[in-house]
Design a protein around this motif. Structure first.
Motif, PDB file in Angstrom:
ATOM      1  N   LYS A 125       0.835  -1.206   0.000  1.00 53.48           N
ATOM      2  CA  LYS A 125       0.000   0.000   0.000  1.00 53.48           C
ATOM      3  C   LYS A 125       0.867   1.253   0.000  1.00 53.48           C
ATOM      4  O   LYS A 125       0.680   2.153  -0.796  1.00 53.48           O
ATOM      5  CB  LYS A 125      -0.896  -0.010   1.248  1.00 53.48           C
TER       6      LYS A 125
ATOM      7  N   GLU B  62      -1.227  -3.577   2.253  1.00 50.71           N
ATOM      8  CA  GLU B  62      -2.620  -3.172   2.402  1.00 50.71           C
ATOM      9  C   GLU B  62      -3.259  -3.923   3.561  1.00 50.71           C
ATOM     10  O   GLU B  62      -3.067  -5.135   3.701  1.00 50.71           O
ATOM     11  CB  GLU B  62      -3.375  -3.473   1.109  1.00 50.71           C
ATOM     12  N   GLY B  63      -3.968  -3.197   4.397  1.00 57.01           N
ATOM     13  CA  GLY B  63      -4.639  -3.825   5.528  1.00 57.01           C
ATOM     14  C   GLY B  63      -3.728  -4.139   6.697  1.00 57.01           C
ATOM     15  O   GLY B  63      -4.154  -4.752   7.668  1.00 57.01           O
TER      16      GLY B  63
ATOM     17  N   ASP C 240      -0.214   3.466  -3.198  1.00 56.16           N
ATOM     18  CA  ASP C 240      -0.747   2.797  -4.387  1.00 56.16           C
ATOM     19  C   ASP C 240       0.092   3.119  -5.618  1.00 56.16           C
ATOM     20  O   ASP C 240      -0.433   3.456  -6.682  1.00 56.16           O
ATOM     21  CB  ASP C 240      -2.202   3.214  -4.641  1.00 56.16           C
TER      22      ASP C 240
ATOM     23  N   HIS D 294      -7.970   9.752   1.033  1.00 59.87           N
ATOM     24  CA  HIS D 294      -7.665   8.335   1.193  1.00 59.87           C
ATOM     25  C   HIS D 294      -6.703   8.080   2.341  1.00 59.87           C
ATOM     26  O   HIS D 294      -6.523   6.962   2.764  1.00 59.87           O
ATOM     27  CB  HIS D 294      -7.072   7.768  -0.101  1.00 59.87           C
ATOM     28  N   ARG D 295      -6.041   9.147   2.800  1.00 57.99           N
ATOM     29  CA  ARG D 295      -5.118   9.000   3.914  1.00 57.99           C
ATOM     30  C   ARG D 295      -5.480  10.033   4.961  1.00 57.99           C
ATOM     31  O   ARG D 295      -5.226  11.225   4.791  1.00 57.99           O
ATOM     32  CB  ARG D 295      -3.686   9.243   3.430  1.00 57.99           C
TER      33      ARG D 295
ATOM     34  N   ASN E 273     -14.173   7.072   4.732  1.00 55.61           N
ATOM     35  CA  ASN E 273     -13.713   5.808   4.202  1.00 55.61           C
ATOM     36  C   ASN E 273     -12.308   5.874   3.601  1.00 55.61           C
ATOM     37  O   ASN E 273     -12.101   5.525   2.430  1.00 55.61           O
ATOM     38  CB  ASN E 273     -14.700   5.273   3.148  1.00 55.61           C
TER      39      ASN E 273
ATOM     40  N   SER F 174      -8.459   4.663   2.916  1.00 58.36           N
ATOM     41  CA  SER F 174      -7.856   3.336   2.915  1.00 58.36           C
ATOM     42  C   SER F 174      -6.688   3.279   3.893  1.00 58.36           C
ATOM     43  O   SER F 174      -6.298   2.212   4.334  1.00 58.36           O
ATOM     44  CB  SER F 174      -7.404   2.955   1.503  1.00 58.36           C
TER      45      SER F 174
ATOM     46  N   HIS G 259     -13.167  -3.427   9.282  1.00 58.42           N
ATOM     47  CA  HIS G 259     -13.027  -2.524   8.137  1.00 58.42           C
ATOM     48  C   HIS G 259     -11.689  -2.614   7.424  1.00 58.42           C
ATOM     49  O   HIS G 259     -11.496  -2.001   6.383  1.00 58.42           O
ATOM     50  CB  HIS G 259     -13.287  -1.085   8.571  1.00 58.42           C
ATOM     51  N   ARG G 260     -10.716  -3.333   8.017  1.00 59.25           N
ATOM     52  CA  ARG G 260      -9.443  -3.607   7.362  1.00 59.25           C
ATOM     53  C   ARG G 260      -8.797  -2.400   6.690  1.00 59.25           C
ATOM     54  O   ARG G 260      -8.528  -2.397   5.482  1.00 59.25           O
ATOM     55  CB  ARG G 260      -9.611  -4.727   6.336  1.00 59.25           C
ATOM     56  N   LYS G 261      -8.581  -1.364   7.477  1.00 60.15           N
ATOM     57  CA  LYS G 261      -7.819  -0.241   6.955  1.00 60.15           C
ATOM     58  C   LYS G 261      -6.337  -0.553   7.100  1.00 60.15           C
ATOM     59  O   LYS G 261      -5.948  -1.370   7.940  1.00 60.15           O
ATOM     60  CB  LYS G 261      -8.101   1.023   7.774  1.00 60.15           C
ATOM     61  N   THR G 262      -5.520   0.116   6.284  1.00 56.84           N
ATOM     62  CA  THR G 262      -4.092   0.127   6.562  1.00 56.84           C
ATOM     63  C   THR G 262      -3.881   1.173   7.649  1.00 56.84           C
ATOM     64  O   THR G 262      -4.295   2.315   7.486  1.00 56.84           O
ATOM     65  CB  THR G 262      -3.300   0.536   5.306  1.00 56.84           C
TER      66      THR G 262
END
Lengths: 256, 267
Positions: free
Chosen positions: B14, B43-44, B78, B88-89, B164, B166, B196-199
Motif C-alpha cells: 500500500k 494493504e490492511g 498505491d 484516502h489518507r 472511508n 484506505s 473494516h481492514r484499513k491500513t
C-alpha cells in the motif's frame, strides 16, 4: 429569570426614587436638575411630534451603514494581516497606530474633506470601527491552534474552504469581541461628531442633545441621554448577546 | 522473532517509502528529522512506529498524510507519489483536534462534506453509522466540550473513519488518556480494524501499546531519525494488553530500545 427581572426593576426604581428625592430636596435649581416627570414629559412630547423618532432613525442609519462598511473592509484586511508578513508590517502597523487615535479626532478631517454631509459622518464611524476590528481579527486568527487547519487539510480542505469553514469559525470569539469594541468606538465617535457639527442632511440624536444645551432645556438633555443609553443597551442585548450565548454553549467557556 | 523481512502476507503493497530524509531548518537550528528511511507497508496492515520523542516518527506520518514533503527520497501510496493531503489518507491527532464550533455530528460530517458524490442523507447516514460504531450515537448533538477525553478521541476516530480512507494515520491518539480508557480503546480499535481492514500506521512511544495493536512494530532511534529494527508480532487477535505473551514481546523490544537510547547518550 423572574427574580433577576425583579431585582433589576427594583434597582432602577430606586435610582429614579433617589433622583426624585434629590429634586425634592431643592439643593440644585430645577433648571439644572429637572424632575424625572419633566424628563418623561419631554420624551413623550418628542415622541408625539415625531422629532425623537426622526433623530433616532437618522442616527441609527448612520451607525449601521458606517459600522457595516467598517466590518466589510476591516474583516478581510484583518485576515490579510494575519496571513502575510508584508501586510502585517504595513497595514498591521498602520492599524495599530490609528487604533490608538481617539476616533473623535477624525471629525475635523472628515469635515474638511467631505463638508457637512452624510459622508463625513459615515467616514468618522468607519474610522472608529475599522482599526480595532482589523486588530481583533488579526489576533483571533493568529491565536487559532494550528492543529485545526492541519486536521482540516488532512481531510481534504484547502484554500477558501479552510478560511470559511475553519479559520473564521475558530476565530469567532475574537471576532465578536473585536466587533463589540468596534461598535463602542463607532457609537462614541458618531455622538461626538453629531454634537460638534450640524450636518445639513439630517438631525440625529447628537443634534437634539446639542440643541437641548443651547436652549438650556435640561429635561431634553437628560431625556436624549437616556435614549442614547437605551439604544446602546438594546444593541448589546439583541445583536451581541445571542452570539455570545451561542459561543458559551458551544465552546463551553464560562464568561460573564 | 526479530525480522528484517518487509511486509508479511500476500497483500499488495500500500505504502512505499524509499530513502526518505527530512530536515528542519530554523534560524538557529538545523535538525535532521529523518535519515534514509525505507519502509513498505502492505494493504490492511497495522504497523506501529515506536521510538523516543524526537525520532521523527510524527514527521514520517506527516509525509504519508501529504501535509509535508520529503527533502530526499520518495513517498508513494498505491504506486503514486504523494503530492498533498487526500481523503484516502486521514490523520488522527493526539490533542483534541475536534472543532469546538461544531457539534459531535457536525465534526463527523466535516470530512464527509469534502467527499464528492454523497448527498445530505447519505452523509448523515454514514456519520450516524460511525458514531454508532464508536458507541457515541446518543451524543451526536452534544458539544465537544461536554465530552470526556476518551469520548473526544472516539469522535475523532469516527471523524477519520467516516470518509472511508484506505489509510489511517494515528499520531499518539491515546497519549493523553488514562490507562483504563486507553484499554477500552485498544479493544475498540482492534474490533473496528478487523471489521473494516484499513491500513493503519500508528505512532506511539508506548511499547506495550504497539505490541498490543501492531502486526509489525518498527523501532526508531533519534538524531537523526532512523529505522533500527523491526519486529513481527504474530499473536492472535483480539489481544489483551495485560496478557503474558504480549508482555514477553514488549519486554524484549523495550530492552532493545533502551540499548539504542543509552548508546545515543554515550555517543
Amino acid at each position: 429569570m423572574i427574580a433577576r427581572w425583579a431585582v433589576a426593576s427594583l434597582f432602577f426604581a430606586c435610582v429614579i426614587g433617589l433622583w426624585q428625592l434629590a429634586v425634592n430636596a431643592q439643593i440644585w435649581s430645577p433648571l439644572l436638575l429637572p424632575s424625572p416627570a419633566s424628563v418623561f414629559t419631554y420624551l413623550w412630547s418628542a415622541v408625539e411630534d415625531a422629532t425623537l423618532w426622526e433623530a433616532i432613525l437618522v442616527t441609527v442609519r448612520r451607525l449601521l451603514i458606517g459600522y457595516g462598511l467598517g466590518i466589510l473592509i476591516g474583516l478581510p484586511l484583518g485576515l490579510l494581516t494575519a496571513s502575510f508578513k508584508w501586510s502585517q508590517d504595513t497595514i498591521g502597523v498602520l492599524a495599530l497606530g490609528l487604533q490608538t487615535l481617539p476616533s473623535v479626532c477624525w471629525v475635523p478631517l472628515a469635515l474638511l474633506w467631505f463638508g457637512q454631509t452624510e459622508a463625513a459622518m459615515l467616514f468618522v464611524v468607519v474610522m472608529g470601527t475599522l482599526w480595532s476590528l482589523i486588530i481583533a481579527t488579526d489576533t483571533g486568527v493568529r491565536t487559532i491552534p494550528p492543529i485545526y487547519s492541519r486536521a482540516a487539510r488532512s481531510m481534504g480542505s484547502s484554500g477558501f474552504h479552510t478560511w470559511t469553514h475553519v479559520i473564521l469559525p475558530a476565530a469567532l470569539p475574537f471576532l465578536l469581541s473585536g466587533m463589540k469594541q468596534g461598535w463602542a468606538f463607532a457609537w462614541r465617535s458618531l455622538m461626538a461628531a453629531e454634537i460638534y457639527v450640524t450636518i445639513l442632511t439630517g438631525f440625529g440624536l447628537g443634534h437634539l442633545l446639542h440643541y437641548g444645551r443651547e436652549l438650556n432645556a435640561m429635561d431634553q438633555v437628560i431625556g436624549v441621554m437616556l435614549v442614547i443609553v437605551m439604544i446602546g443597551l438594546a444593541v448589546d442585548k439583541t445583536l451581541f448577546a445571542p452570539v455570545e450565548r451561542f459561543l458559551h454553549r458551544r465552546w463551553g467557556t464560562a464568561r460573564g | 522473532m526479530q525480522s528484517v523481512v518487509p511486509s508479511p502476507g500476500t497483500n499488495p503493497t500500500k505504502l512505499v517509502l524509499e530513502h526518505v530524509s527530512k530536515w528542519f531548518r530554523t534560524s538557529s537550528l538545523h535538525v535532521q528529522a529523518l535519515d534514509d528511511v525505507t519502509l513498505r507497508i502492505a494493504e490492511g496492515e497495522f504497523v506501529c512506529l515506536v521510538g523516543p520523542s524526537g525520532c521523527g516518527k510524527s514527521t514520517l506520518l506527516n509525509l504519508i498524510a501529504g501535509l509535508d514533503r520529503p527533502d530526499g527520497g520518495t513517498v508513494q501510496a498505491d504506486s503514486q507519489t504523494i503530492r498533498g493531503p487526500g481523503p484516502h489518507r486521514l490523520m488522527m491527532f493526539q490533542e483534541a483536534a475536534l472543532f469546538p464550533w461544531l457539534t459531535v455530528l457536525g465534526n463527523v460530517l466535516f470530512g464527509l462534506k469534502l467527499v464528492h458524490g454523497l448527498n445530505a442523507s447519505e452523509r448523515r447516514e454514514k456519520a450516524e453509522y460511525f458514531l454508532e460504531l464508536v458507541g457515541l450515537k446518543r451524543f451526536m448533538h452534544s458539544n465537544v466540550h461536554e465530552l470526556s477525553g476518551g469520548m473526544r478521541q472516539r469522535v475523532a476516530l469516527a471523524r477519520s473513519l467516516a470518509p472511508n480512507p484506505s489509510v489511517l494515520l494515528m499520531d499518539e491518539p491515546f497519549g493523553a488518556l488514562d490507562a483504563l480508557t486507553r484499554e477500552q480503546l485498544y479493544g475498540d480499535i482492534q474490533r473496528i480494524w478487523s471489521q473494516h481492514r484499513k491500513t493503519i500506521v500508528f505512532v506511539t512511544h508506548n511499547v506495550r501499546e504497539a505490541v498490543c495493536l501492531g502486526d509489525r512494530v518498527i523501532l526508531f532511534s533519534p538524531n537523526p531519525g532512523r529505522i533500527r529494527e523491526e519486529f513481527s508480532i504474530p499473536l492472535p487477535r483480539p489481544r489483551d494488553i495485560n496478557s503474558v505473551d504480549l508482555a514477553r514481546y514488549s519486554t524484549e523490544i523495550t530492552r532493545v530500545l533502551k540499548g539504542y537510547v543509552q548508546s545515543e547518550v554515550v555517543e
